[in-house]
Design an enzyme around this catalytic site. Structure first.
Site, PDB file in Angstrom:
ATOM      1  N   CYS A 119      77.022 -18.091 -40.810  1.00 17.32           N
ATOM      2  CA  CYS A 119      78.352 -18.123 -41.441  1.00 17.32           C
ATOM      3  C   CYS A 119      78.366 -17.469 -42.819  1.00 17.32           C
ATOM      4  O   CYS A 119      79.433 -17.325 -43.433  1.00 17.32           O
ATOM      5  CB  CYS A 119      78.855 -19.559 -41.546  1.00 17.32           C
ATOM      6  SG  CYS A 119      77.896 -20.589 -42.681  1.00 17.32           S
ATOM      7  N   CYS A 139      97.746 -17.519 -89.119  1.00 13.78           N
ATOM      8  CA  CYS A 139      96.450 -18.191 -89.097  1.00 13.78           C
ATOM      9  C   CYS A 139      96.294 -18.875 -87.740  1.00 13.78           C
ATOM     10  O   CYS A 139      97.186 -19.610 -87.313  1.00 13.78           O
ATOM     11  CB  CYS A 139      96.364 -19.216 -90.229  1.00 13.78           C
ATOM     12  SG  CYS A 139      94.901 -20.277 -90.143  1.00 13.78           S
ATOM     13  N   CYS A 169     128.673  -4.878 -71.604  1.00  8.98           N
ATOM     14  CA  CYS A 169     128.916  -4.812 -73.049  1.00  8.98           C
ATOM     15  C   CYS A 169     127.591  -4.943 -73.800  1.00  8.98           C
ATOM     16  O   CYS A 169     126.763  -5.792 -73.472  1.00  8.98           O
ATOM     17  CB  CYS A 169     129.877  -5.919 -73.484  1.00  8.98           C
ATOM     18  SG  CYS A 169     130.273  -5.892 -75.239  1.00  8.98           S
ATOM     19  N   HIS A 215      82.938 -13.995 -87.864  1.00  9.88           N
ATOM     20  CA  HIS A 215      81.732 -13.692 -87.078  1.00  9.88           C
ATOM     21  C   HIS A 215      80.875 -12.604 -87.718  1.00  9.88           C
ATOM     22  O   HIS A 215      80.028 -12.021 -87.051  1.00  9.88           O
ATOM     23  CB  HIS A 215      82.127 -13.258 -85.659  1.00  9.88           C
ATOM     24  CG  HIS A 215      83.140 -12.153 -85.636  1.00  9.88           C
ATOM     25  ND1 HIS A 215      82.844 -10.846 -85.956  1.00  9.88           N
ATOM     26  CD2 HIS A 215      84.459 -12.183 -85.340  1.00  9.88           C
ATOM     27  CE1 HIS A 215      83.935 -10.108 -85.832  1.00  9.88           C
ATOM     28  NE2 HIS A 215      84.935 -10.887 -85.469  1.00  9.88           N
ATOM     29  N   CYS A 249      62.186 -16.766 -43.900  1.00  8.34           N
ATOM     30  CA  CYS A 249      62.484 -15.513 -43.195  1.00  8.34           C
ATOM     31  C   CYS A 249      63.916 -15.448 -42.684  1.00  8.34           C
ATOM     32  O   CYS A 249      64.338 -14.414 -42.156  1.00  8.34           O
ATOM     33  CB  CYS A 249      61.514 -15.309 -42.034  1.00  8.34           C
ATOM     34  SG  CYS A 249      61.782 -16.468 -40.658  1.00  8.34           S
ATOM     35  N   CYS A 306      61.243 -29.345 -46.707  1.00  7.96           N
ATOM     36  CA  CYS A 306      60.523 -28.317 -45.963  1.00  7.96           C
ATOM     37  C   CYS A 306      61.386 -27.078 -45.787  1.00  7.96           C
ATOM     38  O   CYS A 306      62.476 -26.965 -46.340  1.00  7.96           O
ATOM     39  CB  CYS A 306      60.088 -28.872 -44.611  1.00  7.96           C
ATOM     40  SG  CYS A 306      61.482 -29.274 -43.529  1.00  7.96           S
ATOM     41  N   HIS A 355      60.440 -21.098 -34.413  1.00  4.62           N
ATOM     42  CA  HIS A 355      59.369 -21.523 -35.314  1.00  4.62           C
ATOM     43  C   HIS A 355      58.684 -22.763 -34.766  1.00  4.62           C
ATOM     44  O   HIS A 355      59.262 -23.525 -34.005  1.00  4.62           O
ATOM     45  CB  HIS A 355      59.926 -21.815 -36.709  1.00  4.62           C
ATOM     46  CG  HIS A 355      60.329 -20.575 -37.459  1.00  4.62           C
ATOM     47  ND1 HIS A 355      61.386 -19.781 -37.063  1.00  4.62           N
ATOM     48  CD2 HIS A 355      59.800 -19.997 -38.574  1.00  4.62           C
ATOM     49  CE1 HIS A 355      61.508 -18.764 -37.912  1.00  4.62           C
ATOM     50  NE2 HIS A 355      60.558 -18.876 -38.827  1.00  4.62           N
TER      51      HIS A 355
END
Length: 561
Positions: A299, A228, A189, A264, A326, A309, A333
């Site tokens: 990861c 507003c 309806c 603005h 690097c 360091c 190293h």
């Protein structure tokens, strides 16, 4: 020097009561007439010419502030008009207007073109359905038997008990504005539930909610009226003009009617949207990660190095150890590669250009962050200064104005130049705040340098005005060291503050005009560049680019920071 009447003139915008509404217009749309020295009894009657009438009409056509009472009256006026013209009950007229978004013109066209089609699409029955003669009927929801006086329908053949109706209506109203198009509970309806049915069967609190939603629909369905955006404000603003969308509500909150953000001008709504999105987006976080971190070689999680360091160890469960420079495994190293604070492999690979792309990307991200931070910090700083100035203005209006009036024996009307100066400071802080968003998206180098010059001149004038209003005013205010300010001190302060207010207003009017015109007065970038190259080739010193103002004078732009 300006006269007293000019110095104590009206504020930038005025609220004029016309009928039941508040019509707002800016100074640029007013007639510009000066105040007269005559008293109320000195005015003579004059004829209202067509020119004066048109000026009055123009004065009104900026925007209209509507209270909830005004909105309700407009709604009722439209409902009564449709009910009278269409010869239908008030509730039916309300349903029709709601479905046609309160557009009487469109509703009238379609109604008189095909009334039956409109009734069918809206779910408005042509004839009232009478209850059957049987003494009891079964509710279509709870399937309980009830007498006919305990059942109701939505002007259709489906009857439900009042308790089920109450629950059905309450659930719909709590779901929101969809209740304004509530139909019969029977899925097949389309009969519309009228306001009369809701007022008769709903709970009291649901009736209040429904009326509030109906009231809000008049604004939210309109293309010319908006609420507003100030918190707890119940007024709406109907915009009647074009061009300047700056409006000020009765709650004293100023906003852009087009985008409903805070005022603005002179920055476009598009720039404001991009700036606000940038301030809240994750783009700057990504730039910071790129500029200040490197991915773990194993990861790939970003790692920041803030001290120590070059030996890096990723967090568990990775625990991968690598060289920060690097990104190679730390096991390769040692003292032969430069120790803990250097990496010969990195330096050698850098000379071969192997890290150029990554370093360039990181440097670009750093520059982007530094540039954004420069503009954002100044945008926030001016925003805070504007809020502070607004608080100082309210404090002076409520406290200091009366005190100064008592000490000097001067009417408060003669001291209006002080709150007008504070109002100018608030407005200028707002403009200056948004110029930093404008400058961030300004790509043309020559225009950017001229923009910095205009911005700097306006900002210098504003700082002088702000200092005078905030610091120098203490010389004429009652305090422990100066209990009785002299009239001479007051006059000197008045002259200084009024002059600074006028000069600052002029600076910012020029700045706003230049930005709204897109800094078109600036000479073309190609022309300036070619002149620079020509002078460099001849050994001459390179001058800063210039811009020609409308008066024809050259203005030298300061270098951008």
């Amino acid at each position: 020097m300006d006269s007293d009447d000019e110095l104590l003139g009206a504020s930038d915008s005025e609220i004029v009561a016309v009928g039941d509404y508040y019509y707002i217009s800016s100074d640029t749309e007013s007639s510009g007439e000066e105040e007269s020295d005559c008293g109320p009894d000195d005015y003579e009657p004059y004829e209202v010419t067509d020119e004066i009438a048109s000026m009055r009409e123009k004065y009104k056509q900026r925007y209209v502030i509507l209270t909830e009472k005004d909105i309700h009256e407009r709604q009722e006026e439209g409902i009564k008009r449709v009910s009278s013209v269409f010869s239908i009950p008030r509730e039916s007229a309300c349903i029709l207007l709601r479905q046609y978004k309160w557009n009487i013109s469109k509703l009238s066209d379609e109604w008189f073109a095909d009334e039956e089609r409109v009734r069918k699409s809206v779910g408005l029955p042509a004839n009232e359905v009478l209850l059957p003669d049987s003494q009891t009927l079964t509710c279509g929801i709870c399937f309980e038997g009830y007498s006919t006086n305990a059942l109701s329908s939505a002007s259709c053949v489906h009857f439900y008990c009042h308790e089920c109706w109450e629950g059905y209506i309450s659930a719909s109203i709590n779901d929101g504005p969809g209740c304004l198009a509530l139909r019969c509970p029977e899925p097949s309806c389309s009969a519309m539930v009228l306001e009369e049915t809701i007022n008769r069967l709903a709970k009291d609190e649901d009736k209040v909610k429904y009326k509030q939603l109906l009231l809000r629909s008049y604004i939210e369905d309109s293309k010319k009226i908006k609420w507003c955006p100030a918190p707890d404000c119940t007024c709406a603003v109907e915009f009647l003009g074009d061009g300047n969308y700056d409006v000020s509500c009765m709650c004293r909150f100023s906003f852009c009617w087009n985008c409903t953000e805070e005022t603005h001008r002179p920055v476009s709504c598009e720039t404001v949207s991009k700036w606000i999105l940038k301030n809240s987006a994750e783009s700057e976080n990504v730039n910071w990660i790129i500029a200040n971190s490197k991915p773990c070689p194993k990861c790939k999680k970003p790692i920041e190095k803030n001290h120590g360091c070059m030996h890096m160890t990723c967090r568990p469960p990775c625990n991968y150890q690598f060289c920060w420079l690097c990104l190679g495994p730390w096991s390769e190293h040692g003292s032969t590669t430069g120790g803990n604070n250097a990496c010969n492999r990195y330096e050698s690979a850098k000379e071969q250009g192997l890290f150029d792309e990554a370093e360039a990307k990181r440097e670009q991200a750093k520059n982007s962050i530094m540039r954004y931070t420069h503009y954002y910090e100044r945008w926030v700083s001016n925003q805070k200064s504007r809020q502070k100035a607004q608080a100082d203005l309210q404090k002076f209006d409520t406290k200091n104005l009366a005190e100064l009036s008592d000490v000097l024996g001067t009417p408060e009307s003669q001291l209006k130049f002080i709150p007008e100066a504070w109002s100018q400071i608030v407005e200028c802080r707002r403009v200056l705040q948004w110029t930093y968003a404008y400058g961030y998206y300004l790509e043309d180098k020559v225009k950017s340098e001229f923009f910095v010059y205009l911005q700097g001149e306006a900002e210098s004038g504003l700082e002088r005005l702000h200092k005078c209003a905030e610091k120098d005013i203490h010389a004429v205010l009652p305090n422990a060291n100066n209990l009785s300010p002299t009239l001479k001190d007051f006059i000197e302060f008045r002259v200084k503050l009024v002059d600074l207010t006028r000069v600052t207003r002029t600076f910012f009017e020029n700045l706003v005009r230049a930005l709204e015109e897109g800094l078109e007065d600036v000479r073309g970038t190609d022309q300036s560049t070619s002149k620079k190259r020509s002078k460099n080739n001849t050994g001459a010193s390179c001058k800063k680019p210039s811009a020609r103002s409308k008066s024809g004078r050259n203005k030298v732009a300061r270098t951008s920071r």
